[in-house]
Design a protein around this motif. Sequence first.
Motif, PDB file in Angstrom:
ATOM      1  N   SER A 106       0.832  -1.205   0.000  1.00 33.11           N
ATOM      2  CA  SER A 106       0.000   0.000   0.000  1.00 33.11           C
ATOM      3  C   SER A 106       0.861   1.247   0.000  1.00 33.11           C
ATOM      4  CB  SER A 106      -0.879   0.037   1.249  1.00 33.11           C
ATOM      5  OG  SER A 106      -1.865  -0.944   1.170  1.00 33.11           O
ATOM      6  N   HIS A 111      -2.789   1.722   5.845  1.00 31.14           N
ATOM      7  CA  HIS A 111      -3.432   0.593   5.173  1.00 31.14           C
ATOM      8  C   HIS A 111      -2.466  -0.571   5.044  1.00 31.14           C
ATOM      9  CE1 HIS A 111      -5.160  -1.732   1.754  1.00 31.14           C
ATOM     10  NE2 HIS A 111      -6.272  -1.482   2.399  1.00 31.14           N
ATOM     11  N   ASN A 115      -3.061  -4.202   6.531  1.00 27.37           N
ATOM     12  CA  ASN A 115      -3.163  -5.281   5.541  1.00 27.37           C
ATOM     13  C   ASN A 115      -2.095  -6.350   5.747  1.00 27.37           C
ATOM     14  OD1 ASN A 115      -4.553  -6.288   3.288  1.00 27.37           O
ATOM     15  ND2 ASN A 115      -3.051  -5.441   1.862  1.00 27.37           N
TER      16      ASN A 115
END
Lengths: 302, 302
Positions: A106, A111, A115
């Motif tokens: 990302s 994020h 993730n």
Amino acid sequence: MNLPKKVKIVEVCGRDGFQNVKTFIKTEDKIAIIKKIIDSGFQKVEITSFVNPKRVPQMSDAKEVCKEVLKYAEGKGVDLVALVPNMKGAQLAFESNIKEINYVVSVSEKHNMANVQSTVEESLLHFEEICKEYKGALKVRLALATTFGCPFGEKIETQKIITMAERGLKAGASKILLADTVGLGNPVLVDSVLSEVKKYIPVDAISMHLHDTRGLALANTLAALNYGVTEFESAAAGLGGCPFAPGASGNVSSEDLVNMLTMMGIETNINMDELKTAIAFIRERVNAPVISHMASLFAIGI
Amino acid sequence: MNLPKKVKIVEVCGRDGFQNVKTFIKTEDKIAIIKKIIDSGFQKVEITSFVNPKRVPQMSDAKEVCKEVLKYAEGKGVDLVALVPNMKGAQLAFESNIKEINYVVSVSEKHNMANVQSTVEESLLHFEEICKEYKGALKVRLALATTFGCPFGEKIETQKIITMAERGLKAGASKILLADTVGLGNPVLVDSVLSEVKKYIPVDAISMHLHDTRGLALANTLAALNYGVTEFESAAAGLGGCPFAPGASGNVSSEDLVNMLTMMGIETNINMDELKTAIAFIRERVNAPVISHMASLFAIGI
């Protein structure tokens, strides 16, 4: 408008599409659906993900899917891709005779942490190690998630996208995927990001991965086509909604994308009748809403 | 991209949206929904249709809707529009104190015959008579249905669109609506039609009425924005599917259109929170699927 004559669509239903489906899709059904997708004429198909099966049980049959699909695809001129999150995944993909992998990092720190529990720098270092280890053995795609917006509100700097893309290409990536992970892009933003990125990254090294969360994927596709981008990712039946937005649209559907391009006179190599069959089968075997526009028309016989 | 700074959205849920809903929507609910639409900030709202109640029972309460909505709208700076199919409809609209009407004629002969049992020439003559009869008393919009494609496959000549539009303006139309009645338009077609039409029709006399049947309405909007068009019609909740395609998307939804324009930095004057309330109410009171992208996000609290 200055549009390409031909576009390559990379089909990601088998990975990004299936990944978010909660009910396990039988391995034989996964294989059957991917075969129908191949029959539709897609030249590149992402078929599975070598991730931790405890984190993503849906992908626990990656090895078996690869085995059967590789056998089926032989001689058909289709590239098969698997997503890998790390070196172990790359090794498993390699052992499964996969020749091309996709690695996601990302642009948003928040994020990326949510993730894959790593900083962006750590993820890029892992990517560079994978590229080094499998140089010549695996073709590598680098997906830059949250390029057009972060679900946690982190501001995305275009300069960071460019730096990451340049680093990816230097490490050996064959394509940089600009991913609109939660459908926060809009045509003005796509236009402004591409106008900058194009100065540093050859346009034929760019692929777009657009989600349709707010219905903007086709308008964003149009903006990218105007910049000469000729590769787009999509998922049959529009599967692959964001886990943060259950019930909302996910990946732009292959059928809506193919239909738009065809209507615009752009060649895609896809046989819509075969794709229709694939979608009917998805509707039958996958416990997820099928919400694309073309699928709604198919369902009533149009 | 060369985009306008401001766009006017004409809300047609009360007419084109409700018209195709089979279950009768209670008059008080119609009125309440239209009031909420007005509260959202739309400056022009199509509220009903003075058609034969035997043919379209849903619109049999046109007079009552007008009475209540006109009262509510007073002093709010919103123009109210009613559709009329003929002189009798224009008379009823006038008697109901409506100041602006919308008249539809198809560019396609086949579609016009199916829709109003007249040739295009007959429909245009009726339009000219209405304009003459109500000159100074009624402002008139002329919608050219099937501009971007006919459901019966009749080829649409751009020259015919231009001739009809010119005739409409000469008769006194304030706007020419280029209508993609069954969502057969695509950005290349919109681009090519507008590039021709613009040579003969001032761009500020053009309004776009786009259906989202194949998911292309926003991409088509983008193409039209690039030509400087600044008026677009849409319906809250995306109501108004084509009778030929039950279950398929109808009018582009006001919420998806407003969202795209807002994300692109284009001013619309719409308060999305108020619109969200209108949509929640539609979901509660209207027996029709709500399938817009933004409505799906609203439903899960995003």
